[in-house]
Write an enzyme that holds these catalytic residues in place. Structure first.
Site, mmCIF file in Angstrom:
data_model
loop_
_atom_site.group_PDB
_atom_site.id
_atom_site.type_symbol
_atom_site.label_atom_id
_atom_site.label_comp_id
_atom_site.label_asym_id
_atom_site.label_seq_id
_atom_site.Cartn_x
_atom_site.Cartn_y
_atom_site.Cartn_z
ATOM 1 N N LYS A 1 -0.011 -20.096 66.924
ATOM 2 C CA LYS A 1 -1.132 -19.153 67.009
ATOM 3 C C LYS A 1 -2.428 -19.936 66.815
ATOM 4 O O LYS A 1 -2.713 -20.436 65.735
ATOM 5 C CB LYS A 1 -1.028 -18.051 65.953
ATOM 6 C CG LYS A 1 -1.907 -16.863 66.341
ATOM 7 C CD LYS A 1 -2.525 -16.133 65.203
ATOM 8 C CE LYS A 1 -3.619 -16.819 64.474
ATOM 9 N NZ LYS A 1 -4.900 -16.987 65.210
ATOM 10 N N GLY B 1 -4.731 -20.535 53.208
ATOM 11 C CA GLY B 1 -3.552 -21.349 52.872
ATOM 12 C C GLY B 1 -2.856 -20.828 51.624
ATOM 13 O O GLY B 1 -1.626 -20.750 51.561
ATOM 14 N N GLU C 1 -8.396 -20.775 51.176
ATOM 15 C CA GLU C 1 -8.200 -19.345 50.871
ATOM 16 C C GLU C 1 -7.006 -18.776 51.653
ATOM 17 O O GLU C 1 -6.099 -18.165 51.081
ATOM 18 C CB GLU C 1 -9.491 -18.621 51.266
ATOM 19 C CG GLU C 1 -9.571 -17.190 50.868
ATOM 20 C CD GLU C 1 -10.755 -16.512 51.576
ATOM 21 O OE1 GLU C 1 -11.574 -17.210 52.225
ATOM 22 O OE2 GLU C 1 -10.835 -15.283 51.485
ATOM 23 N N GLU D 1 -16.962 -26.270 50.181
ATOM 24 C CA GLU D 1 -16.920 -26.784 51.550
ATOM 25 C C GLU D 1 -17.899 -26.010 52.416
ATOM 26 O O GLU D 1 -17.830 -24.783 52.488
ATOM 27 C CB GLU D 1 -15.503 -26.628 52.095
ATOM 28 C CG GLU D 1 -15.323 -27.229 53.460
ATOM 29 C CD GLU D 1 -13.912 -27.016 53.985
ATOM 30 O OE1 GLU D 1 -13.419 -25.879 53.937
ATOM 31 O OE2 GLU D 1 -13.317 -27.989 54.462
ATOM 32 N N GLU E 1 -2.403 -27.869 55.314
ATOM 33 C CA GLU E 1 -3.541 -28.804 55.413
ATOM 34 C C GLU E 1 -4.796 -27.965 55.258
ATOM 35 O O GLU E 1 -5.137 -27.193 56.153
ATOM 36 C CB GLU E 1 -3.561 -29.491 56.781
ATOM 37 C CG GLU E 1 -2.325 -30.279 57.122
ATOM 38 C CD GLU E 1 -2.149 -31.506 56.272
ATOM 39 O OE1 GLU E 1 -3.048 -31.822 55.459
ATOM 40 O OE2 GLU E 1 -1.103 -32.153 56.409
ATOM 41 N N CYS F 1 -12.344 -31.185 58.299
ATOM 42 C CA CYS F 1 -11.850 -30.907 56.938
ATOM 43 C C CYS F 1 -12.077 -32.067 55.992
ATOM 44 O O CYS F 1 -12.333 -31.867 54.814
ATOM 45 C CB CYS F 1 -10.364 -30.589 57.015
ATOM 46 S SG CYS F 1 -9.463 -31.802 57.980
ATOM 47 N N GLY G 1 -6.035 -24.899 57.885
ATOM 48 C CA GLY G 1 -7.124 -23.931 57.808
ATOM 49 C C GLY G 1 -7.730 -23.957 56.421
ATOM 50 O O GLY G 1 -7.608 -24.945 55.694
HETATM 51 P P1 NAD Z 1 -9.061 -20.112 58.582
HETATM 52 O O1 NAD Z 1 -8.231 -20.382 57.380
HETATM 53 O O2 NAD Z 1 -9.966 -18.954 58.565
HETATM 54 O O3 NAD Z 1 -8.111 -19.908 59.867
HETATM 55 C C1 NAD Z 1 -7.161 -20.869 60.238
HETATM 56 C C2 NAD Z 1 -6.107 -20.186 61.099
HETATM 57 O O4 NAD Z 1 -5.412 -19.245 60.305
HETATM 58 C C3 NAD Z 1 -6.664 -19.407 62.274
HETATM 59 O O5 NAD Z 1 -5.784 -19.538 63.382
HETATM 60 C C4 NAD Z 1 -6.681 -17.986 61.773
HETATM 61 O O6 NAD Z 1 -6.617 -17.037 62.815
HETATM 62 C C5 NAD Z 1 -5.415 -17.993 60.935
HETATM 63 N N1 NAD Z 1 -5.356 -16.961 59.886
HETATM 64 C C6 NAD Z 1 -6.381 -16.357 59.244
HETATM 65 N N2 NAD Z 1 -5.900 -15.459 58.356
HETATM 66 C C7 NAD Z 1 -4.559 -15.516 58.425
HETATM 67 C C8 NAD Z 1 -3.496 -14.856 57.739
HETATM 68 N N3 NAD Z 1 -3.735 -13.930 56.811
HETATM 69 N N4 NAD Z 1 -2.236 -15.174 58.048
HETATM 70 C C9 NAD Z 1 -1.968 -16.104 58.982
HETATM 71 N N5 NAD Z 1 -2.920 -16.762 59.682
HETATM 72 C C10 NAD Z 1 -4.205 -16.477 59.395
HETATM 73 O O7 NAD Z 1 -9.832 -21.473 58.890
HETATM 74 P P2 NAD Z 1 -10.893 -21.771 60.046
HETATM 75 O O8 NAD Z 1 -12.165 -21.102 59.675
HETATM 76 O O9 NAD Z 1 -10.290 -21.499 61.383
HETATM 77 O O10 NAD Z 1 -11.033 -23.357 59.907
HETATM 78 C C11 NAD Z 1 -11.834 -23.975 58.968
HETATM 79 C C12 NAD Z 1 -11.030 -24.373 57.747
HETATM 80 O O11 NAD Z 1 -9.925 -25.177 58.130
HETATM 81 C C13 NAD Z 1 -11.826 -25.223 56.794
HETATM 82 O O12 NAD Z 1 -11.599 -24.806 55.468
HETATM 83 C C14 NAD Z 1 -11.274 -26.620 57.000
HETATM 84 O O13 NAD Z 1 -11.412 -27.473 55.915
HETATM 85 C C15 NAD Z 1 -9.861 -26.333 57.304
HETATM 86 N N6 NAD Z 1 -9.279 -27.452 58.037
HETATM 87 C C16 NAD Z 1 -8.377 -28.252 57.390
HETATM 88 C C17 NAD Z 1 -7.848 -29.351 58.043
HETATM 89 C C18 NAD Z 1 -6.860 -30.270 57.367
HETATM 90 O O14 NAD Z 1 -6.156 -30.973 58.064
HETATM 91 N N7 NAD Z 1 -6.773 -30.277 56.059
HETATM 92 C C19 NAD Z 1 -8.233 -29.612 59.358
HETATM 93 C C20 NAD Z 1 -9.141 -28.775 59.971
HETATM 94 C C21 NAD Z 1 -9.653 -27.685 59.309
#
Ligand code: NAD
Length: 505
Positions: free
Chosen positions: A182, A240, A238, A392, A257, A291, A235
């Site tokens: 997804k 995660g 929060e 962040e 991650e 990230c 992602g």
């Molecule tokens: P996000 O956590 O809002 O969303 C990430 C993904 O999760 C999206 O596909 C979203 O649709 C999905 N999602 C949201 N709520 C969900 C739920 N309840 N259940 C299942 N899936 C859900 O993050 P974002 O705004 O898309 O990305 C930015 C964040 O990602 C930042 O915090 C960044 O640090 C982190 N990030 C981490 C890495 C890493 O490798 N550590 C890499 C890139 C981004």
């Protein structure tokens, strides 16, 4: 005016309309034009995709292939990704705001590398190991086999839509799993394109499915699906944390991650030109929407002004503009929502007393007004308690913290709930390695930042997540290990295990 591209879900090797008929718009962050539409996937779509993945897994059409056969297909897929480089790079840039120079040079090759790397690892891994024959039990042969987990779920954010997806589907497929992915709602297009490329390369129908849709509904349902055995999530911390709770209920395997607030420590022996370039690269790569961005810059107090002056001079030489223009060094912020987040943190920083040495504003002018452009921004004389330093931001904002001695700098660097990355800038390799050892982060770079390799473990300490992606570590994370123990005797009277309950004397 760009022609709007209409996509469908990719389920069981076929383009499949979404159940609800509803769609989500995908826009170009430089001008807010709608460039694509994808289905707003719902629970029925997830059910269909998981059922297809499960059926494919259980049929053995992928899982039972030899590892050489799977490696061949993944290498073909890597070659086909590169054949489609122009198209993939264009679509990735168009929909994520990433500069075309970067998607051509880094992102598309990185997807191919992820596939090639796991294919190579399949030849190196011990798929089968043997235990010692322990003479005090019975003559026996123990062996340990690596097996796929089954159906995996891959959930990815919007900042590097293709690369972060490849870090999940490549190891999952390499080990014989099926996967349902997804993508983030705002950047779903390139993952759909990759699904078709993998299918055309020989990955069987159902082994790789993509359902587009909101995280809070489709994603949330996918991670709880009883037929999903493993979740690979990238992602925010929060979301995660929420996924970790859901996964715990189903005892699912999880790799998380998450977010970061990585320190960059400049030592007093650093070369100033190198230090200024490194500190810029650390927070401006993809306009800071990374990230592991280095966004807490620790510098010896006496060097702060000199380095910051050099950084500002170099920023003035950068071209910020439309991401599809090969001359652009930096593109727009990916979404209006993310732009607002950045502006909010900059306001908080100002209110908390941090001084802005450069930037701090949304960009204005004909080429910027319709898009989400934000100036590279440098806060100086920060301390590690300020909100914009601790949390962040995910944007082009650097926070400079002057320090007086190195132990203090290391303590500040480690004083964070996150532990994803960090870097050290020094001309003294021994000192730099000593600092690297002290940092509580999953990756430490010396005189570089952001350099992630397909064969190097990537992941976080502390609230930046758990598990590691890439190379050998990822293959372990997408497999189970089974111990098979075979007695080599049929003589029950010699069976000491039988003796303990009186079955043999
Ligand atoms: P996000 O956590 O809002 O969303 C990430 C993904 O999760 C999206 O596909 C979203 O649709 C999905 N999602 C949201 N709520 C969900 C739920 N309840 N259940 C299942 N899936 C859900 O993050 P974002 O705004 O898309 O990305 C930015 C964040 O990602 C930042 O915090 C960044 O640090 C982190 N990030 C981490 C890495 C890493 O490798 N550590 C890499 C890139 C981004």
């Amino acid at each position: 005016m760009t022609q709007v591209m209409d996509y469908q879900l990719f389920i069981n090797g076929q383009w499949t309309p979404g159940d609800s008929g509803e769609t989500m718009d995908v826009i170009n962050a430089s001008n807010q034009e709608v460039v694509a539409r994808v289905p707003r996937g719902n629970q029925k779509d997830i059910d269909r995709a998981v059922a297809s993945a499960k059926e494919t897994f259980e049929s053995g059409v992928w899982a039972d292939k030899t590892y050489e056969e799977r490696a061949d297909i993944l290498r073909t897929a890597a070659a086909n990704v590169l054949k489609n480089k122009n198209k993939l790079a264009y679509l990735e840039s168009l929909t994520s705001g990433s500069t075309i120079r970067r998607t051509m040079a880094i992102d598309v090759p990185a997807v191919a590398d992820a596939l090639k790397n796991v294919a190579n690892w399949l030849y190196e891994l011990p798929m089968l190991e043997h235990g010692m024959c322990l003479p005090w039990y019975i003559p026996q042969h123990s062996y340990y086999i690596r097996e796929p987990i089954g159906v995996c779920a891959g959930i990815v954010p919007w900042n590097f839509p293709m690369i972060l997806a490849a870090w999940k589907f490549a190891p999952a497929l390499a080990m014989g799993n099926s996967i349902v992915m997804k993508p983030a709602s705002i950047t779903p297009v390139t993952l759909l394109e990759l699904a078709k490329i993998l299918y055309d390369s020989g990955v069987p129908a159902g082994a790789f499915n993509v359902v587009t849709g909101p995280g809070s509904s489709a994603g949330n349902y996918l991670v709880q699906h009883p037929d999903v055995g493993k979740i690979g999530f990238t992602g925010s911390t929060e979301v995660g944390r929420h996924i970790a709770h859901l996964a715990a209920d189903g005892i699912k395997r999880v790799t998380l991650e998450l977010g970061g607030k990585s320190p960059v420590i400049v030592l007093d022996d650093a070369d100033l030109d190198m230090a200024s370039s490194l500190c810029l690269h650390a927070f401006l790569y993809h306009s800071g929407q990374v990230c592991e961005s280095g966004t807490r810059m620790l510098v010896p107090r006496a060097m702060q002004d000199q380095i910051v002056d050099l950084m500002i001079e170099k920023i003035k030489g950068m071209k910020i503009g439309n991401q599809l223009d090969p001359a652009s060094d930096l593109g727009p912020i990916a979404s209006a929502e993310q732009l607002e987040t950045i502006m909010r943190y900059v306001d908080i920083g100002k209110k908390e007393g941090a001084q802005i040495a450069y930037g701090g504003n949304r960009m204005q002018g004909e080429q910027y007004d319709k898009g989400f452009f934000f100036e590279p921004t440098i806060f100086v004389n920060c301390n590690n308690q300020m909100t914009q330093v601790r949390e962040e931001i995910f944007g082009p904002v650097q926070c400079v913290i002057p320090y007086d001695d190195l132990d203090e700098a290391i303590a500040i660097a480690n004083d964070s709930p996150y532990g994803l990355g960090g870097s050290v800038c020094s001309t003294n390799a021994t000192r730099a390695q000593w600092v690297a050892k002290k940092l509580r982060t999953g990756t430490v770079w010396i005189n570089t930042h952001h350099m992630l390799r397909p064969d190097a473990p990537f992941g976080g300490y502390k609230e930046s997540g758990y598990g590691r992606e890439n190379g050998y570590y990822a293959l372990m994370a997408y497999s189970e290990v089974k111990h098979v123990c075979q007695s080599l005797t049929n003589d029950a009277s010699r069976y000491r295990y039988f003796r303990v309950i009186g079955l043999a004397r």
